[in-house]
Design a protein around this motif. Structure first.
Motif, short mmCIF file in Angstrom:
data_model
loop_
_atom_site.label_atom_id
_atom_site.label_comp_id
_atom_site.label_asym_id
_atom_site.label_seq_id
_atom_site.Cartn_x
_atom_site.Cartn_y
_atom_site.Cartn_z
N GLU A 58 0.88 -1.30 0.08
CA GLU A 58 -0.30 0.06 -0.07
C GLU A 58 0.75 1.14 0.06
N GLU A 59 2.01 1.22 0.81
CA GLU A 59 2.80 2.31 0.75
C GLU A 59 3.57 2.58 -0.42
N ALA A 60 4.02 1.63 -0.95
CA ALA A 60 4.70 1.51 -2.49
C ALA A 60 3.54 2.24 -3.54
N PHE A 61 2.50 1.66 -3.29
CA PHE A 61 1.46 1.92 -4.47
C PHE A 61 1.06 3.56 -4.23
N ALA A 62 0.98 4.08 -2.93
CA ALA A 62 0.64 5.39 -2.78
C ALA A 62 1.77 6.20 -3.26
N ARG A 63 3.23 5.67 -3.12
CA ARG A 63 4.33 6.47 -3.57
C ARG A 63 4.46 6.67 -4.92
N PHE A 64 4.28 5.42 -5.63
CA PHE A 64 4.02 5.25 -7.09
C PHE A 64 2.86 6.12 -7.66
N GLN A 65 1.77 6.46 -7.12
CA GLN A 65 0.56 7.37 -7.53
C GLN A 65 1.04 8.57 -7.34
N GLU A 66 1.75 8.94 -6.39
CA GLU A 66 2.11 10.33 -6.40
C GLU A 66 3.07 10.76 -7.24
N ALA A 67 4.36 9.74 -7.57
CA ALA A 67 5.32 10.16 -8.51
C ALA A 67 4.45 10.12 -9.92
N PHE A 68 3.59 9.19 -10.30
CA PHE A 68 2.88 9.33 -11.47
C PHE A 68 2.32 10.54 -11.86
N ARG A 69 1.57 11.12 -10.44
CA ARG A 69 0.96 12.20 -10.76
C ARG A 69 1.90 13.42 -11.20
N ARG A 70 2.99 13.39 -10.54
CA ARG A 70 3.98 14.70 -10.63
C ARG A 70 4.62 14.52 -11.99
N TYR A 71 4.91 13.20 -12.39
CA TYR A 71 5.47 13.22 -13.78
C TYR A 71 4.56 13.56 -14.81
N GLY A 72 3.00 13.14 -14.45
CA GLY A 72 2.12 13.45 -15.61
C GLY A 72 2.05 14.77 -15.72
N GLU A 73 2.21 15.49 -14.57
CA GLU A 73 2.02 16.90 -14.72
C GLU A 73 3.12 17.56 -15.33
N ALA A 74 4.23 17.30 -14.99
CA ALA A 74 5.66 18.03 -15.77
C ALA A 74 5.71 17.40 -17.05
N LEU A 75 5.17 16.07 -17.69
CA LEU A 75 5.29 15.84 -18.96
C LEU A 75 4.27 16.28 -19.69
N LEU A 76 3.02 16.15 -19.21
CA LEU A 76 1.73 16.33 -19.88
C LEU A 76 1.13 17.71 -19.71
N GLY A 77 1.47 18.03 -18.53
CA GLY A 77 0.85 19.75 -18.25
C GLY A 77 -0.50 19.40 -17.78
N GLY A 78 -0.92 17.90 -17.50
CA GLY A 78 -2.37 17.48 -17.04
C GLY A 78 -2.22 16.73 -16.07
N ARG A 79 -3.38 15.66 -15.94
CA ARG A 79 -3.53 14.93 -14.74
C ARG A 79 -3.17 13.55 -15.18
N THR A 80 -2.79 12.85 -14.33
CA THR A 80 -2.49 11.42 -14.58
C THR A 80 -2.82 10.56 -13.11
N GLU A 81 -3.24 9.54 -13.43
CA GLU A 81 -3.66 8.85 -12.39
C GLU A 81 -3.78 7.36 -12.42
N VAL A 82 -3.47 6.43 -11.34
CA VAL A 82 -3.25 5.06 -11.43
C VAL A 82 -4.64 4.49 -10.77
N ARG A 83 -5.23 3.58 -10.97
CA ARG A 83 -6.32 3.06 -10.35
C ARG A 83 -6.33 1.60 -10.19
N ARG A 84 -6.47 1.01 -9.20
CA ARG A 84 -6.73 -0.33 -9.21
C ARG A 84 -7.92 -1.09 -9.91
N THR A 85 -7.92 -1.91 -10.74
CA THR A 85 -9.01 -2.50 -11.09
C THR A 85 -9.02 -4.04 -10.91
N ALA A 86 -10.29 -4.49 -11.36
CA ALA A 86 -9.89 -6.11 -11.32
C ALA A 86 -8.99 -6.96 -11.87
N GLY A 87 -8.89 -6.17 -13.04
CA GLY A 87 -7.72 -6.91 -14.13
C GLY A 87 -6.40 -6.43 -13.81
#
Length: 198
Positions: A58-87
């Motif tokens: 859970e801690e690693a996933f939270a760190r990954f989500q935050e890092a993905f959000r930051r990098y998405g903002e820096a590279l795309l100027g927008g919003r990126t998010e990771v969600r867990r799904t059944a698949g």
């Protein structure tokens, strides 16, 4: 008299046999209890390890989500998010000025920058990438995405890039290249001087 001795001997053997059976049964009961206690201890230990693993995940996933959000903002100027799904994991990528949409509807440049954000976020789980080697990742970028990418190159991380994009080359501190003139290859190196105002 002989019969009494034989009967006494039989009774003694029977008493000894009963005692041996009782002791064997007692040892079985003690061993069963010991195994039960050991089983419960191992089960509790396994649950503890599983709980610790889940907590770290859970801690690693939270760190990954935050890092993905930051990098998405820096590279795309927008919003990126990771969600867990059944698949597995679901990615939400919303470039600047656009609505959230299916990843298949993004331009190739937006997909590239989203993938870079994902890879750099994964790298942070292992303490970050000391150097990133990227081969022609800027080839599909339009002008706006290329500007975001070159700004990202100045983020302090070290990059080794293979590129033909002039804008990307302009953002680099050093260039190394190979040219071919009349069948002869020539290697060159160019370093950008940084001028400091006094």
């Amino acid at each position: 008299k002989r019969r009494n001795e034989e009967d006494t001997a039989k009774q003694m053997r029977a008493i000894t046999e009963v005692k041996a059976n009782e002791e064997a049964e007692s040892r079985k009961v003690i061993e069963a209890r010991r195994q039960e206690v050991e089983g419960k201890r191992l089960e509790a230990e396994a649950k503890g390890v599983e709980a610790e693993h889940q907590k770290r995940l859970e801690e690693a996933f939270a760190r990954f989500q935050e890092a993905f959000r930051r990098y998405g903002e820096a590279l795309l100027g927008g919003r990126t998010e990771v969600r867990r799904t059944a698949g597995g994991l679901g990615l939400v990528v919303t470039p600047a000025g656009k609505r959230t949409q299916d990843l298949r509807l993004l331009s190739l440049g937006e997909k590239t920058l989203g993938a870079l954000a994902f890879l750099f976020a994964l790298g942070e789980l292992q303490g970050g990438l000391p150097i990133a080697v990227l081969d022609e990742v800027d080839a599909a970028l339009d002008e706006a995405n290329l500007l975001r990418f070159t700004r990202f190159l100045r983020s302090g991380r070290q990059f080794l890039l293979v590129t033909h994009q002039k804008r990307t080359m302009e953002a680099c501190h050093a260039l190394y290249g190979v040219t071919s003139e009349e069948g002869v290859s020539r290697v060159y190196a160019i370093r950008k001087e940084v001028v400091h105002d006094l």
